[in-house]
Design an enzyme around this catalytic site. Structure first.
Site, PDB file in Angstrom:
ATOM      1  N   GLY A  71      -9.846   2.577   0.969  1.00  0.00           N
ATOM      2  CA  GLY A  71      -9.060   1.612   0.208  1.00  0.00           C
ATOM      3  C   GLY A  71      -8.097   2.265  -0.775  1.00  0.00           C
ATOM      4  O   GLY A  71      -6.952   1.827  -0.923  1.00  0.00           O
ATOM      5  N   THR A  72      -8.552   3.290  -1.460  1.00  0.00           N
ATOM      6  CA  THR A  72      -7.685   3.934  -2.453  1.00  0.00           C
ATOM      7  C   THR A  72      -6.443   4.488  -1.778  1.00  0.00           C
ATOM      8  O   THR A  72      -5.314   4.311  -2.267  1.00  0.00           O
ATOM      9  CB  THR A  72      -8.459   5.053  -3.185  1.00  0.00           C
ATOM     10  N   ASN A 147     -13.104  -7.739  -6.707  1.00  0.00           N
ATOM     11  CA  ASN A 147     -14.362  -7.015  -6.542  1.00  0.00           C
ATOM     12  C   ASN A 147     -15.415  -7.436  -7.551  1.00  0.00           C
ATOM     13  O   ASN A 147     -16.601  -7.330  -7.279  1.00  0.00           O
ATOM     14  CB  ASN A 147     -14.125  -5.497  -6.634  1.00  0.00           C
ATOM     15  N   GLN A 175     -12.255  -5.987  -0.515  1.00  0.00           N
ATOM     16  CA  GLN A 175     -13.458  -6.805  -0.760  1.00  0.00           C
ATOM     17  C   GLN A 175     -13.501  -8.057   0.109  1.00  0.00           C
ATOM     18  O   GLN A 175     -14.438  -8.854  -0.012  1.00  0.00           O
ATOM     19  CB  GLN A 175     -13.548  -7.200  -2.240  1.00  0.00           C
ATOM     20  N   SER A 195     -11.471  -0.807   3.681  1.00  0.00           N
ATOM     21  CA  SER A 195     -12.316   0.377   3.551  1.00  0.00           C
ATOM     22  C   SER A 195     -13.619   0.117   4.301  1.00  0.00           C
ATOM     23  O   SER A 195     -14.236  -0.933   4.105  1.00  0.00           O
ATOM     24  CB  SER A 195     -12.585   0.585   2.070  1.00  0.00           C
ATOM     25  N   HIS A 197     -16.631   1.369   4.087  1.00  0.00           N
ATOM     26  CA  HIS A 197     -17.957   1.384   3.435  1.00  0.00           C
ATOM     27  C   HIS A 197     -18.314   0.087   2.728  1.00  0.00           C
ATOM     28  O   HIS A 197     -19.440  -0.090   2.282  1.00  0.00           O
ATOM     29  CB  HIS A 197     -18.094   2.594   2.491  1.00  0.00           C
ATOM     30  N   CYS A 326     -17.202   2.747 -17.162  1.00  0.00           N
ATOM     31  CA  CYS A 326     -17.125   3.935 -18.003  1.00  0.00           C
ATOM     32  C   CYS A 326     -15.762   4.596 -17.791  1.00  0.00           C
ATOM     33  O   CYS A 326     -15.424   4.995 -16.687  1.00  0.00           O
ATOM     34  CB  CYS A 326     -18.245   4.884 -17.616  1.00  0.00           C
TER      35      CYS A 326
HETATM   36  C1  LIG Z   1     -10.692  -4.213  -4.415  1.00  0.00           C
HETATM   37  C2  LIG Z   1     -10.864  -2.764  -4.135  1.00  0.00           C
HETATM   38  N1  LIG Z   1      -9.806  -2.024  -3.782  1.00  0.00           N
HETATM   39  C3  LIG Z   1      -9.899  -0.712  -3.504  1.00  0.00           C
HETATM   40  C4  LIG Z   1     -11.114  -0.066  -3.580  1.00  0.00           C
HETATM   41  C5  LIG Z   1     -11.172   1.403  -3.266  1.00  0.00           C
HETATM   42  O1  LIG Z   1     -11.709   1.600  -1.999  1.00  0.00           O
HETATM   43  P1  LIG Z   1     -12.320   3.026  -1.574  1.00  0.00           P
HETATM   44  O2  LIG Z   1     -13.660   3.108  -2.225  1.00  0.00           O
HETATM   45  O3  LIG Z   1     -12.419   2.969  -0.094  1.00  0.00           O
HETATM   46  O4  LIG Z   1     -11.371   4.061  -2.020  1.00  0.00           O
HETATM   47  C6  LIG Z   1     -12.250  -0.785  -3.952  1.00  0.00           C
HETATM   48  C7  LIG Z   1     -13.555  -0.103  -4.087  1.00  0.00           C
HETATM   49  O5  LIG Z   1     -14.385  -0.498  -4.881  1.00  0.00           O
HETATM   50  C8  LIG Z   1     -12.127  -2.171  -4.220  1.00  0.00           C
HETATM   51  O6  LIG Z   1     -13.175  -2.901  -4.576  1.00  0.00           O
END
Ligand SMILES: Cc1ncc(COP(=O)(O)O)c(C=O)c1O
Length: 390
Positions: A71-72, A147, A175, A195, A197, A326
């Site tokens: 996702g990132t 999320n 999400q 993503s 996972h 955090c």
């Molecule tokens: C809404 C949202 N976008 C992006 C991400 C990032 O995804 P990844 O963990 O695959 O980098 C997350 C992960 O928590 C998420 O909840």
């Protein structure tokens, strides 16, 4: 003591079928899909099949699926790949940091950026997006499901606004994957990131839908993988695992699994709300229920510290997340809950329960047995009650 994991929005375990599907691609079928020999072709075929499954998952052409690291990366690619100094970008203040931090950096580099605030319900008002559009607006990025609260945003309305204005539209759908049926044509987006996972696939692998003709530049430059959208040797076991997870997710949306998850979430929520001075973040818009993904509820508990409750529940075998994160050593209340208008104390005293699709009645029974006791106990000890904490 049972162990009940209710933090599915953080990550999910592999389903056994996913692990089985991936297994051959670590050793016997270890080839590089770019190689022309048999080993390479075995890997290539597996990636082709996975691409076919992902195109069904998104309802797009195979050539519109770009495999990446999650996702990132998908979110970063959408923003850095399209925005240049002088462009205007619209997003929301409740996005994940994978959108917010690139947006802040791009703003420093000369991209005009507008952050739309949510309503107290957690919903983004699409008319505010319409009002924010300028002649130089190039991209809108809005998440499908939040999320922290699970609130589903009106992405189809936003897509229409983007299309009418000739603006690109990216959806962070991380999400939503496996919780909402995807259809990128109906969603009307140019880009959509997911993503693996978060839907019982492996970590460190994801996919970006890129509508044909979208001029998004690659973040990673090197070989000509993924039709030059993303250089780097493909993560074959990860891609195979993600496709299996996507296939299972499509079934779960059809066979009543996610309806069962929603029922269990509602039972959990109703049970927790029986405790005094509690409420749900992102459930109501006036007297109308807010659309949410099936597995998530975010609940505030007055007169206690959320982090203390997270720890107390963990000691009793229950994994949930709190309403604080955090940042550089300091605990900050959730930016999402704060944007929805909660004060710091209530944001800190909020917990996210996010259920796996394998959740059982017994899991919910156990949580409903433990939470009220833990809440009562902590309130007796709480400095919030004693009035020493603001
Ligand atoms: C809404 C949202 N976008 C992006 C991400 C990032 O995804 P990844 O963990 O695959 O980098 C997350 C992960 O928590 C998420 O909840």
């Amino acid at each position: 003591m049972p162990r009940v994991y209710m933090d599915a929005n953080a990550t999910t375990p592999l389903l056994p079928e996913v692990l089985e599907a991936m297994r051959p691609y670590w050793m016997e079928r270890f080839g590089n899909p770019s190689s022309i020999h048999l080993n390479g072709q075995q890997a290539h075929t597996a990636v082709d099949q996975a691409r076919q499954t992902m195109s069904e998952f998104f309802n797009c052409h195979e050539a519109e699926v770009v495999f990446n690291s999650g996702g990132t990366e998908g979110d970063n690619t959408a923003l850095f790949g399209l925005l240049r100094p002088g462009d205007h970008f619209i997003t929301t203040s409740i996005e994940h940091s994978a959108v917010l931090q690139p947006a802040r950096l791009l703003a420093e580099r000369g991209v005009e950026t507008t952050f739309i605030e949510p309503q107290p319900s957690g919903l983004i008002d699409s008319s505010e997006i319409l009002r924010a559009i300028r002649p130089n607006t190039r991209l809108i990025s809005v998440m499908l499901a939040n999320n922290e609260t699970g609130v589903l945003q009106p992405i189809e309305q936003i897509a229409k606004i983007a299309a009418d204005a000739g603006v690109f539209f990216h959806i962070d759908a991380v999400q939503g994957a496996g919780k909402v049926k995807f259809d990128v044509r109906r969603f009307g987006c140019h880009l959509l990131s997911i993503s693996a996972h978060k839907m019982h696939g492996p970590k460190g692998v994801g996919a970006l839908f890129v509508r044909r003709g979208t001029p998004v530049e690659s973040l990673l430059i090197g070989g000509s993988h993924e039709r030059r959208h993303r250089a780097g040797t493909l993560n074959v076991p990860g891609i195979v695992g993600m496709a299996k997870a996507a296939e299972l997710a499509m079934h779960s949306l059809e066979d009543g699994t996610m309806d069962r998850v929603a029922r269990l979430r509602d039972r959990l929520q109703a049970g927790v709300l029986l405790s005094f001075a509690t409420g749900v973040n992102g459930a109501w818009d006036g007297d109308r229920p807010v659309p949410r993904v099936a597995n998530t509820t975010n609940i505030w508990f007055d007169q206690l510290e959320g982090e203390a409750l997270v720890i107390a529940l963990d000691l009793k075998g229950i994994a949930v997340s709190g309403g604080s994160a955090c940042h550089s050593g300091a605990t900050e209340p959730s930016h999402v809950l704060m944007a929805m208008g909660l004060d710091k104390t209530r944001a800190r005293a909020s917990l996210r329960f996010s259920l796996l699709k394998t959740v059982t009645e017994a899991d919910v029974d156990y949580v409903l047995q433990v939470v009220p006791e833990a809440v009562e106990h902590l309130r007796e000890l709480s400095p919030v009650v004693a009035g020493t904490l603001g």
